[in-house]
Design an enzyme around this catalytic site. Structure first.
Site, PDB file in Angstrom:
ATOM      1  N   ASN A 233     -65.667  10.567 -70.212  1.00 32.84           N
ATOM      2  CA  ASN A 233     -64.479   9.940 -70.784  1.00 32.84           C
ATOM      3  C   ASN A 233     -63.441   9.738 -69.691  1.00 32.84           C
ATOM      4  O   ASN A 233     -63.669  10.081 -68.531  1.00 32.84           O
ATOM      5  CB  ASN A 233     -63.936  10.775 -71.953  1.00 32.84           C
ATOM      6  N   ASP A 302     -67.976  15.301 -76.863  1.00 31.96           N
ATOM      7  CA  ASP A 302     -68.371  15.868 -78.150  1.00 31.96           C
ATOM      8  C   ASP A 302     -69.882  15.961 -78.309  1.00 31.96           C
ATOM      9  O   ASP A 302     -70.387  16.841 -78.977  1.00 31.96           O
ATOM     10  CB  ASP A 302     -67.782  15.029 -79.288  1.00 31.96           C
ATOM     11  N   LYS A 312     -85.012   7.753 -63.730  1.00 33.47           N
ATOM     12  CA  LYS A 312     -84.154   6.683 -64.239  1.00 33.47           C
ATOM     13  C   LYS A 312     -84.889   5.884 -65.318  1.00 33.47           C
ATOM     14  O   LYS A 312     -86.063   5.517 -65.138  1.00 33.47           O
ATOM     15  CB  LYS A 312     -83.785   5.758 -63.072  1.00 33.47           C
ATOM     16  N   PRO A 330     -71.297  22.402 -77.571  1.00 29.62           N
ATOM     17  CA  PRO A 330     -70.567  23.598 -78.018  1.00 29.62           C
ATOM     18  C   PRO A 330     -69.069  23.362 -77.867  1.00 29.62           C
ATOM     19  O   PRO A 330     -68.635  22.605 -76.995  1.00 29.62           O
ATOM     20  CB  PRO A 330     -71.036  24.688 -77.058  1.00 29.62           C
ATOM     21  N   ASP A 331     -68.299  23.998 -78.723  1.00 31.69           N
ATOM     22  CA  ASP A 331     -66.840  23.888 -78.638  1.00 31.69           C
ATOM     23  C   ASP A 331     -66.322  25.070 -77.811  1.00 31.69           C
ATOM     24  O   ASP A 331     -66.342  26.222 -78.255  1.00 31.69           O
ATOM     25  CB  ASP A 331     -66.242  23.900 -80.053  1.00 31.69           C
ATOM     26  N   PHE A 352     -55.518  21.886 -76.751  1.00 31.90           N
ATOM     27  CA  PHE A 352     -54.919  20.559 -76.664  1.00 31.90           C
ATOM     28  C   PHE A 352     -55.576  19.692 -77.732  1.00 31.90           C
ATOM     29  O   PHE A 352     -56.687  19.982 -78.169  1.00 31.90           O
ATOM     30  CB  PHE A 352     -55.151  19.948 -75.274  1.00 31.90           C
ATOM     31  N   LYS A 366     -55.971  20.574 -86.490  1.00 29.40           N
ATOM     32  CA  LYS A 366     -56.833  21.067 -85.406  1.00 29.40           C
ATOM     33  C   LYS A 366     -56.469  22.501 -85.037  1.00 29.40           C
ATOM     34  O   LYS A 366     -57.330  23.322 -84.734  1.00 29.40           O
ATOM     35  CB  LYS A 366     -56.696  20.146 -84.192  1.00 29.40           C
ATOM     36  N   LYS A 370     -59.272  25.302 -85.178  1.00 24.92           N
ATOM     37  CA  LYS A 370     -59.696  26.020 -83.960  1.00 24.92           C
ATOM     38  C   LYS A 370     -59.162  27.454 -83.926  1.00 24.92           C
ATOM     39  O   LYS A 370     -59.477  28.217 -83.033  1.00 24.92           O
ATOM     40  CB  LYS A 370     -59.217  25.268 -82.718  1.00 24.92           C
TER      41      LYS A 370
END
Ligand code: CTP
Length: 424
Positions: A233, A302, A312, A330-331, A352, A366, A370
Site C-alpha cells: 500500500n 489485510d 515468476k 494476522p492482526d 492507528f 475500531k 481492537k
C-alpha cells in the site's frame, strides 16, 4: 525572525497549516571548534543549527583555524567568530565570561583528544577551554562531539578521559565508525552534522517518557505473489518514524519494526526491518514482552496470497488470467493488545486507524474492536506519503483533534498525550 522564516510562516498561515518547527528556536548555542579534520563538518552543523532557529556563536581554537577559516563560520552563523581570550571587542575584555553566561549550551564539535584531556584537568590556556571551565556548570550544559583517529579514540587514556568527563557532568555524543581521513577505518569519526543536530534537539526535549520502552510498527507490509510481484500500500512510514524519533527524544528506549520503506533510522532507535505482515507479527511479539508502550502505526496489508509462487508467473499467450487466492493476515495490534501485560495496563497500546470516511465513528468502533485504550484516527488517502496530517485521538473519554501540522510536530504532540495518559 529572519525574512525566510517569516515567508514560510505566512505561506503556512495561508494554507491553514501550522508552520514547520524551528526546533532550536530561541536557543543560544556556543559552538566550539577544536583541531581536527572534522572541522569541515562543523560548518554544515553551524548552518543546520542556525536554520533550526538557534543563535550560534562560534569559538575556535588556534588548531581549529588550521583546518577551516573563521570567515566561513562567520558567514554561516552571521556572527563574528571569537578565537582569543584577549579579544578586545568585549568591553570588559572577558569573552570567556560573557559568552558562557549567555549560552543555553556549549557544544564542542569537533572535540579533539587533546581538548578532552585539557578539559579533564581544568586546563584553560585558550578561549574554548577557558569558557568551558568558566561556565556555570549547573546551568550551562557542555556537549562534546569527539573526533579523532581510531587508535587515539580506543587508547586507554582517551577512554579514561571520556568516562571522567561524563562523571564531571559533560554529555558525550557518540562517535561514528568507518573510513577516516588518515586512511584507516574504525571508530572515532565525528558524527555527521544531521546526527549531531538530532542529538542536540533531543537533548533539549522534555524527558516525558524516561524509563519507558516504546515499540513502534511503521510503514506498509509487502505480501509476495511471486519473486517479482506483491501487494502493498501507499504508506510511507513517515508518521511511524516521526513517532519513534519523538519517543526517543522524550527519553524512551525505542524499538521500531519497519516494513519496506527507505527512510533513515532516527538517532538512537533500534530498527528491525521486515517485509510481510507475518514477519511483522513475529518481530513485534519478540520485543513486546520488554515494551511498556506499543504504538501500531503500520499499514499492515489485510490479506496475503495463499501461497507465493517460487518462480515468476508467466503469461502463456492464451489470455488466461492467473488465479489468485487470498488469506487474511494476522492482526499485529490485536495480538499485542491480547497479551496479559496489555490487558493489565503494564503495556499501553495505541492503535492507528486509516479511514476514508466517517472518521470519528470508524475510529471509535475500531478502538473497541481492537481493545486498546487509545486510537489515533486519520484519513488515509490524504495522509499517505504526505509530510503533514490531522489526527483524531479517541479514548474512553471522547475525542480530541490535533489540527493539521507536520507529522514531526504531530508525533511530538502524540507523545505528550501518551505520557499524560500514563501518569493520569
Ligand atoms: N493493524 C495491525 N495488523 C493488521 C491490521 C491492522 O496491526 N493486520 C493495526 C494497524 O497498525 C493500526 C490498526 O490496526 O494500528 C488499524 O489498522 P487499519 O488498517 O486502520 O484497520 P484494519 O484493522 O485493517 O481494519 P479495516 O481495514 O477494516 O478498516
Amino acid at each position: 525572525m529572519n525574512v525566510a522564516m517569516f515567508a514560510v510562516d505566512l505561506w503556512c498561515e495561508m494554507q491553514g497549516i501550522l508552520p514547520p518547527m524551528n526546533e532550536l528556536n530561541g536557543k543560544r548555542i556556543v559552538l566550539g571548534l577544536t583541531g581536527g579534520i572534522a572541522c569541515y563538518k562543523a560548518a554544515e552543523l553551524c548552518r543546520a543549527m542556525a536554520k533550526e532557529g538557534a543563535t550560534v556563536q562560534v569559538v575556535m581554537s588556534a588548531a581549529a583555524e588550521q583546518f577551516i577559516t573563521p570567515v566561513t563560520l562567520q558567514a554561516l552563523s552571521g556572527r563574528t567568530v571569537y578565537s582569543s581570550q584577549w579579544d578586545a571587542r568585549e568591553a570588559n575584555n572577558m569573552a570567556h565570561i560573557n559568552l558562557s553566561r549567555e549560552a543555553d549550551a556549549i557544544l564542542i564539535a569537533p572535540c579533539s583528544a587533546d581538548f578532552m584531556a585539557k578539559l579533564l584537568h581544568g586546563g584553560a590556556d585558550d578561549l574554548p577551554s577557558l569558557l568551558c571551565l568558566a561556565r556555570p556548570f549547573q546551568q550551562v550544559p557542555l556537549l562534546l562531539a569527539p573526533a579523532m583517529n581510531r587508535e587515539m579514540w580506543s587508547h586507554p587514556a582517551t577512554q579514561r578521559n571520556v568516562a571522567q568527563l561524563r562523571a564531571d557532568g559533560a554529555t558525550l555524543l557518540d562517535v561514528g565508525s568507518g573510513d577516516q581521513a588518515c586512511g584507516e577505518s574504525g571508530d572515532g569519526r565525528m558524527l555527521e552534522p544531521e546526527e549531531i543536530l538530532q542529538d542536540l534537539i533531543a537533548f533539549f526535549s522534555p524527558k516525558t517518557l524516561a524509563g519507558q520502552h516504546v515499540l513502534v510498527t511503521a510503514g506498509p507490509t509487502y505480501e509476495a505473489i511471486d519473486p517479482v510481484r506483491g501487494i502493498t500500500n501507499l504508506s510511507s512510514g513517515k508518521m511511524g518514524f516521526a513517532i519513534a524519533r519523538a519517543a526517543r527524544e522524550a527519553g524512551a528506549q525505542v524499538t521500531m519494526i519497519a516494513g519496506p520503506v527507505s527512510l533513515p533510522t532516527p538517532r538512537g532507535v533500534a530498527r528491525h526491518d521486515v517485509r510481510s505482515a507475518c514477519e511483522m507479527l513475529d518481530a513485534t511479539l519478540a520485543v513486546a514482552p520488554a515494551a511498556t508502550i506499543f504504538i501500531a502505526t503500520a499499514a499492515v496489508a489485510d490479506w496475503r496470497p495463499t501461497s507465493s509462487c517460487e518462480h515468476k508467473i508467466k503469461k502463456d499467450g492464451s489470455g488466461q488470467l492467473p488465479e489468485l487466492r487470498f488469506v487474511e493476515n494476522p492482526d499485529v495490534l490485536a495480538a499485542v493488545a491480547r497479551l496479559p501485560r496489555a490487558q493489565s495496563g503494564e503495556l499501553f497500546c495505541v492503535g492507528f486507524a486509516a479511514e476514508s470516511h466517517d472518521l470519528l465513528a470508524n475510529a471509535q468502533a475500531k478502538r473497541e474492536r481492537k481493545k486498546v485504550p487509545l486510537l489515533v484516527g486519520n484519513i488515509g488517502p490524504t495522509t499517505f506519503g504526505q509530510d503533514d496530517n490531522t489526527l483524531l485521538l479517541v479514548d474512553a473519554h471522547g475525542a480530541t483533534e490535533l489540527p493539521r501540522a507536520s507529522k514531526r510536530l504531530l508525533a511530538r504532540q502524540l507523545i505528550v498525550e501518551i505520557a499524560r495518559r500514563l501518569t493520569a
